[in-house]
Design a protein around this motif. Sequence first.
Motif, short mmCIF file in Angstrom:
data_model
loop_
_atom_site.label_atom_id
_atom_site.label_comp_id
_atom_site.label_asym_id
_atom_site.label_seq_id
_atom_site.Cartn_x
_atom_site.Cartn_y
_atom_site.Cartn_z
N ASP A 115 0.76 -1.16 -0.13
CA ASP A 115 -0.14 -0.24 -0.02
C ASP A 115 0.67 1.30 0.04
O ASP A 115 0.49 2.20 -0.62
CB ASP A 115 -0.82 -0.04 1.26
N SER A 119 2.59 0.95 -4.42
CA SER A 119 1.55 1.83 -4.94
C SER A 119 2.50 3.09 -5.28
O SER A 119 1.97 3.58 -6.52
CB SER A 119 0.74 2.32 -3.94
N LEU A 172 -4.11 -1.04 -7.18
CA LEU A 172 -3.24 -0.05 -7.23
C LEU A 172 -3.11 0.74 -8.18
O LEU A 172 -2.62 1.95 -8.32
CB LEU A 172 -1.79 -0.38 -6.67
#
Length: 290
Positions: A115, A119, A172
Amino acid sequence: MKRTNGLGGAFNRLTFMFMASKPKPSLLHHVAGNRWESIAKKPRMMTSHASMSDDFSKYAEYLNNLNEKRERVVKASRDITMNSKKVIFQVHRIGKQNKDAVLEKAEKDLQAVRDQHVSRLVKELNGSDFWKLRRAYSPGVQEYVEAATFCKFCRTGTLLNLDEINATFLPLSDPSIEPLQINILDYLLGLADLTGELMRLAISRISDGEVEFAEKICGFVRDIHLHLMLLVPHMDDSHDMKQKMDTMLQSVMKIENACFSVHVRGSEYIPLLGSDEPSYSLMGVTGIEL
């Protein structure tokens, strides 16, 4: 010893993808010939100094932007590498009593790597020819593959395949733009590094008396090495992989020798100094239950 499920099908798909992605020589000559003919047919045009200057400025701007993007991609790759290593170190703390807690923490940390850092990489490469910057982000991707497959094996005893990893990258990406996907080579390079971590885990598990788990790791690593031996000859850019194959073979031999020593030495082997379990003896008087 049962062979680990999931390896054969995964490697068969990878072999098919390698073979299918190779263009035939006749097709290459045909395409090259057509392109040369099309270029030869175009009449030569006089280029003014002003237009040449504009083209040079645009190209210089393109190179500057690409270099800046490369720097950001390298930074993201380093962050992915560093935090993926932390996940691997976390998994190495696994034991009989804390398996679920350790893996839950490691999987949570891996999600944070995806994350927070993956990303960023996806954002930089979305909508661009990300293959041009592969060398810049490949080390981070390989380390992420190593951490993700390490967690999956310790959780389920199976291999996390390439499609499953790429599926986690899709959320993502902007759905309207071509998403960043890990290529086969980076996946296999990460998988080769995984065998080294599994070797270290197997040795530590043997020292803690978990011989059965170590034997399972041994069969899994042996299967990976066997399948890669069949797959590597079909790879064009396989210099890095060939170097890692030697290290992988050493890992297989170390696990096999450790497991073999337990069976041969029997009661002489002392997995846990100071253990209170009745199946272990500090002086080698009683045997070890395997």
